[in-house]
Design an enzyme around this catalytic site. Structure first.
Site, PDB file in Angstrom:
ATOM      1  N   LEU A   1      16.263  10.568 -10.536  1.00 52.09           N
ATOM      2  CA  LEU A   1      16.019  11.939 -10.978  1.00 52.09           C
ATOM      3  C   LEU A   1      14.553  12.250 -10.703  1.00 52.09           C
ATOM      4  O   LEU A   1      13.676  11.444 -11.021  1.00 52.09           O
ATOM      5  CB  LEU A   1      16.280  12.089 -12.479  1.00 52.09           C
ATOM      6  N   ASP A   2      14.265  13.410 -10.118  1.00 51.31           N
ATOM      7  CA  ASP A   2      12.879  13.799  -9.861  1.00 51.31           C
ATOM      8  C   ASP A   2      12.087  13.839 -11.168  1.00 51.31           C
ATOM      9  O   ASP A   2      12.656  14.096 -12.234  1.00 51.31           O
ATOM     10  CB  ASP A   2      12.825  15.175  -9.202  1.00 51.31           C
ATOM     11  N   PRO A   3      10.777  13.627 -11.105  1.00 51.12           N
ATOM     12  CA  PRO A   3       9.956  13.658 -12.321  1.00 51.12           C
ATOM     13  C   PRO A   3      10.104  14.952 -13.130  1.00 51.12           C
ATOM     14  O   PRO A   3      10.098  14.909 -14.364  1.00 51.12           O
ATOM     15  CB  PRO A   3       8.527  13.506 -11.786  1.00 51.12           C
TER      16      PRO A   3
ATOM     17  N   ALA B   1      12.731  16.793 -13.316  1.00 51.37           N
ATOM     18  CA  ALA B   1      14.102  16.937 -13.815  1.00 51.37           C
ATOM     19  C   ALA B   1      14.279  16.084 -15.059  1.00 51.37           C
ATOM     20  O   ALA B   1      13.578  15.092 -15.265  1.00 51.37           O
ATOM     21  CB  ALA B   1      15.100  16.525 -12.740  1.00 51.37           C
TER      22      ALA B   1
ATOM     23  N   ARG C   1      17.074  20.735  -5.165  1.00 53.43           N
ATOM     24  CA  ARG C   1      15.907  21.508  -4.709  1.00 53.43           C
ATOM     25  C   ARG C   1      16.192  22.199  -3.383  1.00 53.43           C
ATOM     26  O   ARG C   1      15.793  23.347  -3.159  1.00 53.43           O
ATOM     27  CB  ARG C   1      14.693  20.590  -4.560  1.00 53.43           C
TER      28      ARG C   1
END
Length: 230
Positions: free
Chosen positions: A52-54, A56, A187
């Site tokens: 998971l992206d930072p 998110a 994204r």
């Protein structure tokens, strides 16, 4: 969630963690390793099943011991997200990691345009991952190349969008829920969605609420992990 001892962790356990915003997925793994080492003075394998992206938040599956061999099986499961797209602007990272670099008029966008646009994303399609991603090219992370302003050609990859529902529209904000295959960059969906509306767009919020049959409501906060070690 039941208590776990060191033998259970070695034999293999699966934890559902509610990742916080501004934590990387590896931060969660590192914290769990530290808790286990402090509790038992032993080091065991710990790994997550899907980054998971930072920026998110939400569901992160973390495996220990022998269960780490099954990580790829969890990674292949469908993912479910809730999020927010902001139209009328773009960012280089397609989210709020970088600042807005272009602004667009979105006064022409109406409810029907938005609902129609979602239909064009359904099913199998080819997606270009964002340049600000952890994918590697010639051994170097794409985000490192992006920060060096290097031009790179990013190969498209096949993904599948099973569901794409609009939950709320208060322009320029559009709240959505999406179910997608492994490897989908939400994204990139946000950026492409803005292009489809001729207005630009970026991802302003993202929460993962499901992975296969695993649900965010059953997850624990990382700060609670140490309390379930017996």
């Amino acid at each position: 969630m039941k208590l776990h001892n060191i033998d259970q962790l070695k034999n293999g356990a699966v934890f559902l963690i509610n990742k916080k915003v501004n934590w990387t997925s590896f931060d969660v793994v590192k914290k769990m390793r530290s808790c286990i080492n402090q509790k038992y003075s032993e080091k065991i394998k710990v790994g997550h099943a899907g980054t998971l992206d930072p920026l998110a938040e939400g569901l992160l599956i973390v495996c220990t011991g022998k269960k780490t061999k099954e990580i790829s099986e969890f990674q292949n499961l469908k993912k479910k997200y809730q999020g927010e797209i902001t139209i009328g602007a773009t960012t280089p990272s397609f989210d709020l990691e970088t600042s807005v670099n272009r602004r667009f008029d979105f006064s022409h966008v109406n409810e029907n345009d938005i609902l129609t646009a979602t239909e064009k994303f359904l099913g199998k399609t080819w997606q270009t991952p964002p340049i600000y991603s952890a994918l590697k090219q010639n051994g170097e992370r794409l985000y490192n190349l992006a920060r060096k302003n290097k031009l790179v050609k990013i190969a498209k990859r096949e993904i599948c969008i099973y569901e794409f529902n609009i939950e709320e529209m208060q322009l320029p904000k559009i709240k959505f829920e999406i179910v997608c295959s492994k490897g989908t960059y939400i994204r990139s969906i946000a950026n492409d969605f803005g292009n489809e509306l001729n207005s630009g767009g970026y991802l302003s919020k993202l929460k993962r609420i499901g992975i296969g049959n695993f649900c965010l409501k059953d997850a624990i906060d990382i700060d609670s992990f140490s309390s379930i070690l017996n």
